[in-house]
Design an enzyme around this catalytic site. Structure first.
Site, PDB file in Angstrom:
ATOM      1  N   SER A  24      45.321   3.914 -16.305  1.00 21.25           N
ATOM      2  CA  SER A  24      44.925   3.889 -14.830  1.00 21.25           C
ATOM      3  C   SER A  24      44.289   2.666 -14.124  1.00 21.25           C
ATOM      4  O   SER A  24      44.544   2.332 -13.398  1.00 21.25           O
ATOM      5  CB  SER A  24      43.666   4.847 -14.772  1.00 21.25           C
ATOM      6  OG  SER A  24      44.395   6.223 -14.864  1.00 21.25           O
ATOM      7  N   LYS A  72      37.362  16.980 -18.542  1.00 23.68           N
ATOM      8  CA  LYS A  72      37.604  17.464 -17.022  1.00 23.68           C
ATOM      9  C   LYS A  72      36.870  18.803 -16.860  1.00 23.68           C
ATOM     10  O   LYS A  72      36.773  18.993 -15.559  1.00 23.68           O
ATOM     11  CB  LYS A  72      39.095  17.637 -17.170  1.00 23.68           C
ATOM     12  CG  LYS A  72      39.872  16.325 -16.947  1.00 23.68           C
ATOM     13  CD  LYS A  72      41.370  16.818 -16.925  1.00 23.68           C
ATOM     14  CE  LYS A  72      42.099  15.529 -16.951  1.00 23.68           C
ATOM     15  NZ  LYS A  72      43.668  15.698 -16.426  1.00 23.68           N
TER      16      LYS A  72
HETATM   17  P1  NAP Z   1      44.053  20.878 -23.310  1.00 22.77           P
HETATM   18  O1  NAP Z   1      43.230  21.351 -22.481  1.00 22.77           O
HETATM   19  O2  NAP Z   1      43.541  20.166 -24.867  1.00 22.77           O
HETATM   20  O3  NAP Z   1      45.273  21.978 -23.841  1.00 22.77           O
HETATM   21  C1  NAP Z   1      46.188  21.797 -24.932  1.00 22.77           C
HETATM   22  C2  NAP Z   1      47.365  22.687 -24.788  1.00 22.77           C
HETATM   23  O4  NAP Z   1      48.162  22.548 -25.941  1.00 22.77           O
HETATM   24  C3  NAP Z   1      46.758  24.189 -25.044  1.00 22.77           C
HETATM   25  O5  NAP Z   1      47.517  25.055 -24.261  1.00 22.77           O
HETATM   26  C4  NAP Z   1      46.939  24.398 -26.545  1.00 22.77           C
HETATM   27  O6  NAP Z   1      47.285  25.508 -26.861  1.00 22.77           O
HETATM   28  C5  NAP Z   1      48.219  23.490 -26.770  1.00 22.77           C
HETATM   29  N1  NAP Z   1      48.279  23.088 -28.058  1.00 22.77           N
HETATM   30  C6  NAP Z   1      47.684  22.287 -28.967  1.00 22.77           C
HETATM   31  N2  NAP Z   1      48.091  22.231 -29.818  1.00 22.77           N
HETATM   32  C7  NAP Z   1      48.893  23.138 -30.182  1.00 22.77           C
HETATM   33  C8  NAP Z   1      49.571  23.391 -31.443  1.00 22.77           C
HETATM   34  N3  NAP Z   1      49.717  22.732 -32.482  1.00 22.77           N
HETATM   35  N4  NAP Z   1      50.601  24.612 -31.274  1.00 22.77           N
HETATM   36  C9  NAP Z   1      50.911  25.017 -30.093  1.00 22.77           C
HETATM   37  N5  NAP Z   1      50.024  24.636 -28.926  1.00 22.77           N
HETATM   38  C10 NAP Z   1      49.121  23.738 -28.999  1.00 22.77           C
HETATM   39  O7  NAP Z   1      45.072  19.465 -22.773  1.00 22.77           O
HETATM   40  P2  NAP Z   1      45.262  19.426 -21.311  1.00 22.77           P
HETATM   41  O8  NAP Z   1      44.236  18.345 -20.777  1.00 22.77           O
HETATM   42  O9  NAP Z   1      45.851  20.498 -20.674  1.00 22.77           O
HETATM   43  O10 NAP Z   1      46.486  18.350 -21.576  1.00 22.77           O
HETATM   44  C11 NAP Z   1      47.887  18.835 -21.969  1.00 22.77           C
HETATM   45  C12 NAP Z   1      48.997  17.741 -21.818  1.00 22.77           C
HETATM   46  O11 NAP Z   1      49.138  17.406 -20.553  1.00 22.77           O
HETATM   47  C13 NAP Z   1      48.625  16.559 -22.612  1.00 22.77           C
HETATM   48  O12 NAP Z   1      49.664  16.071 -23.505  1.00 22.77           O
HETATM   49  C14 NAP Z   1      48.125  15.339 -21.726  1.00 22.77           C
HETATM   50  O13 NAP Z   1      48.288  14.176 -22.109  1.00 22.77           O
HETATM   51  C15 NAP Z   1      49.033  15.687 -20.589  1.00 22.77           C
HETATM   52  N6  NAP Z   1      48.395  15.313 -19.296  1.00 22.77           N
HETATM   53  C16 NAP Z   1      49.299  14.639 -18.568  1.00 22.77           C
HETATM   54  C17 NAP Z   1      48.775  14.095 -17.207  1.00 22.77           C
HETATM   55  C18 NAP Z   1      49.662  13.199 -16.578  1.00 22.77           C
HETATM   56  O14 NAP Z   1      49.223  12.627 -15.561  1.00 22.77           O
HETATM   57  N7  NAP Z   1      50.889  12.828 -16.862  1.00 22.77           N
HETATM   58  C19 NAP Z   1      47.633  14.592 -16.693  1.00 22.77           C
HETATM   59  C20 NAP Z   1      46.894  15.532 -17.479  1.00 22.77           C
HETATM   60  C21 NAP Z   1      47.484  16.065 -18.515  1.00 22.77           C
HETATM   61  P3  NAP Z   1      46.055  26.654 -27.229  1.00 22.77           P
HETATM   62  O15 NAP Z   1      45.653  27.185 -25.821  1.00 22.77           O
HETATM   63  O16 NAP Z   1      46.718  27.761 -28.094  1.00 22.77           O
HETATM   64  O17 NAP Z   1      45.069  25.872 -27.885  1.00 22.77           O
END
Ligand code: NAP
Length: 289
Positions: A24, A72
């Protein structure tokens, strides 16, 4: 209590833990410099127990800040007001200091992915049939945004089914016209639903590590003709490869990262921002990841 001393020339920062990897500052400083503010955007590692102290320092010294993993949701109680959509998604990625000194939290993740999807696939939210994988902060912001902007259906898939069922039920209450269903990745309906999908969004954290399992059985994509695959992770993942191998359109999370950042800057400055300068800086910063 920890106290934060922030460099006097920083007006904005991103906080997270870890935060060293964040691109960022490169992206935001390209725009801020072009607009005459110099390199006014920094990054600060803030541990969970330091959030309160950081917010006090931000009130004194900053005009705004971004929040990344894992704060967040945790940031919400420290803010004076939170936008209703960010409150529903339980996720704030942008904080604005208002002229009266109060801190207002919102999320640009939804508008970020909308702009990225429009740019990559020429798809607008209205009428879309979406399959969404993941139910964390990013997925909740995405679901809420597409629901508010007229998506036709969301088939919401997550490993922890109780969680996604609860989130889907609450989204359905707020958006009675939306066709919404919740499922696990093994749900037998997924094969048929994917055939009717316009957009498949990968918003789990799976794909960040090389030995991560697949978010779903990619052979379900065999024979698909129209679904486009949007990854939130900003590098090539097995999800992206699975779409491309089958000749389907797919895009990584760089577009979302760019557009959520640009939307934050627009909110802080209230003027259009030099998007191409931000894009180039982001590409340079990501060249080697
Ligand atoms: P988070 O709140 O930690 O949520 C993680 C998600 O992944 C949950 O749905 C979790 O499922 C699932 N997950 C984790 N490990 C798993 C496994 N072994 N098997 C199946 N499901 C699994 O993360 P977040 O903040 O939402 O971010 C999610 C993704 O979005 C990340 O990769 C992040 O880098 C990306 N992101 C990108 C941007 C961008 O600007 N490009 C912005 C924000 C986020 P459960 O609910 O079952 O635990």
């Amino acid at each position: 209590m920890t106290s934060f001393s922030l460099p006097a020339d920083w007006r904005y920062v991103v906080i997270g833990d870890p935060v060293e990897h964040s691109k960022s500052p490169a992206m935001q400083n390209a725009a801020l410099s072009a607009l005459g503010y110099g390199n006014a955007y920094g990054k600060v590692r803030v541990r969970a127990e330091e959030l309160g102290a950081f917010v006090e320092a931000a009130r004194q010294n900053l005009a705004g800040f971004n929040i990344t993993v894992p704060h967040k949701t945790a940031i919400l109680p420290f803010l004076d007001e939170v936008a209703p959509d960010a409150l529903h998604a339980n996720s704030v990625n942008t904080v604005i200091k208002r002229p009266d000194g109060s801190l207002y939290g919102t999320s640009t993740d939804g508008i970020g992915i909308e702009r990225a999807v429009r740019e990559a696939f020429n798809l607008v939210p209205k009428g879309l049939n979406i399959v969404l994988f993941g139910a964390g902060g990013a997925a909740q912001a995405i679901a809420d945004h597409y629901a508010r902007h007229g998506a036709h259906s969301i088939f919401w898939v997550n490993r922890t089914q109780d969680k996604v069922a609860d989130l889907a039920a609450r989204l359905a209450t707020r958006h009675p016209k939306l066709a919404i269903d919740a499922a696990s990745p093994a749900d037998p309906r997924l094969r048929t639903i994917l055939r009717e999908a316009d957009l498949v969004i990968q918003a789990t954290s799976l794909g960040l590590k090389v030995d991560d399992p697949a978010p779903f059985d990619f052979s379900l994509l065999d024979g698909l003709e129209r679904a486009a695959g949007m990854e939130t992770i900003y590098r090539t993942t097995p999800f992206l490869n699975a779409f491309r191998k089958r000749g389907l359109h797919a895009a990584d999370g760089r577009g979302m990262l760019l557009h959520q950042g640009a939307a934050s800057l627009e909110l802080w400055l209230g003027v259009p921002v030099p998007l191409e300068k931000m894009r180039n800086a982001l590409e340079d910063a990501l060249c080697c990841v």
